[in-house]
Design an enzyme around this catalytic site. Structure first.
Site, PDB file in Angstrom:
ATOM      1  CE  LYS A 165      51.433  20.116  27.919  1.00 32.79           C
ATOM      2  NZ  LYS A 165      51.114  21.484  28.294  1.00 32.79           N
ATOM      3  CG  ASN A 176      46.190  27.754  27.951  1.00 36.49           C
ATOM      4  OD1 ASN A 176      45.604  26.737  27.650  1.00 36.49           O
ATOM      5  ND2 ASN A 176      45.507  28.894  28.069  1.00 36.49           N
ATOM      6  CB  THR A 177      47.924  30.623  32.297  1.00 39.02           C
ATOM      7  OG1 THR A 177      47.445  29.286  32.455  1.00 39.02           O
ATOM      8  CG2 THR A 177      47.225  31.512  33.310  1.00 39.02           C
ATOM      9  CB  ALA A 227      54.310  25.049  32.348  1.00 36.97           C
ATOM     10  N   GLY A 228      54.896  28.115  32.891  1.00 37.30           N
ATOM     11  CA  GLY A 228      55.579  29.028  33.793  1.00 37.30           C
ATOM     12  C   GLY A 228      55.786  30.429  33.252  1.00 37.30           C
ATOM     13  N   GLY A 268      50.734  27.682  34.941  1.00 36.29           N
ATOM     14  CA  GLY A 268      49.845  28.786  35.295  1.00 36.29           C
ATOM     15  C   GLY A 268      50.386  29.742  36.334  1.00 36.29           C
TER      16      GLY A 268
END
Lengths: 257, 66
Positions: A98, A207-208, A185-186, A159
């Site tokens: 990645k 992830n977050t 992301a986001g 995040g």
């Protein structure tokens, strides 16, 4: 079975999850299970030489069950990212990466110029490159032309949990691309993941949103269902948007008329 | 001899192979990747690669990330 394939490898889960920011390895393991994900991202960092007591992340990841995707997070130049990708390949013994090349500390937005440069180098070295990129169809096309195996436009800053900020661009990227599109992301909550999938994304990476939730295991399951729901809705084909109502019940045979 | 290990200058008895260095540091060679003077080593090269005075060694592993 609705599957998707990147560089010849077929996945049944369209959700890709991370390994960062978990409160404990045990929670991470349970969240991974609940997510149903088959591919998980990891970061490459220096071993702590002075304190070898810390357990290794790999003690908690069943690599016979999950496919590891090393990232180049935190790299600010093509050279750094290429170096990190090469190390990640040796640590994980797979040639997938990645690719992240960051251009700005506050937003963590990608540096497209360096990202493209690194993509060219790594593709030439036989890597399967999955670049984290802006939600810019032109950049995505350039990455694809450079040999990226997929493109991974951001929905919003890493995040941030802001959701898909430019849905139209994600649609256009999907329309233009000949490789899988993974929104990376986001995502903040399940509806964001569904939205990404409804726009036609082939997958979602997060992830977050999971690790930072109050109950990461429950959120992981929510994300699994959301990605599946969004995908089904996309395949089912939504109704067109209309400005006015269109009655669902018959207009004839009303009592008293 | 002095080498630069993960960015820090450290004293180690040497010369020493990468495999020996990892063993001394009690690092499981199967869990890490090693860069020697900016060249990433194949795991099979750990035994045959000698670290000398002034060399730069990076030892990395996987940590949590997104």
């Amino acid at each position: 079975m609705d599957t998707f394939t990147i560089a010849g490898k077929t996945f049944t889960s369209r959700l890709v999850v991370g390994t960062g920011k978990y409160s404990s390895p045990a929670v991470m393991v349970k969240a991974h299970e609940a997510s149903g994900a088959e591919m998980i991202t990891v970061a490459v960092r220096r071993v702590n030489i002075s304190d070898r007591t810390k357990e290794s992340l790999l003690d908690y990841i069943d690599t016979s069950k999950y496919f590891l995707l090393p990232n180049t997070a935190g790299c600010y130049s093509a050279d750094e990212a290429v170096r990190t990708a090469r190390l990640g390949r040796e640590a994980g013994l797979s040639n997938w990466v990645k690719l992240e090349v960051i251009g700005d500390e506050r937003t963590l937005f990608p540096d497209n110029e360096e990202l493209l440069k690194a993509t060219h180098v790594l593709v030439k070295e036989g890597f399967v490159v999955l670049p984290y990129t802006n939600d810019d169809p032109v950049v995505c096309r350039k990455l694809e032309d450079a040999g990226a195996a997929a493109v991974m436009p951001l929905g919003a800053p890493i995040g941030s949990g802001l959701g898909i900020q430019n849905p139209n661009n994600i649609s256009i990227i999907r329309e233009f691309a000949h490789v899988p599109v993974i929104v990376d992301a986001g995502v903040g909550t399940a509806s964001d993941a569904s939205r990404a999938m409804e726009l036609g994304a082939d997958g979602v990476l997060m992830n977050t949103a999971i690790a930072g939730a109050q109950d990461p295991v429950a959120m992981a399951e929510a994300m699994k269902l959301a990605v599946r729901a969004g995908r089904l809705a996309y395949l089912a084909g939504r109704i067109p948007r209309k400005s006015y109502a269109s009655a669902s019940s018959p207009v004839d045979g009303l009592v008293g008329r | 001899m002095t080498i630069t290990l993960n960015g820090d200058r450290v004293e180690v008895a040497g010369p020493v192979t990468v495999a020996e260095l990892l063993a001394r540091l009690e690092i499981d060679a199967r869990r890490v990747a090693v860069e020697h003077n900016l060249v990433v080593l194949k795991r099979t090269a750990f035994d045959g690669t000698e670290v000398k005075e002034g060399d730069e060694v990076e030892i990395v592993n996987f940590v949590g990330g997104g």
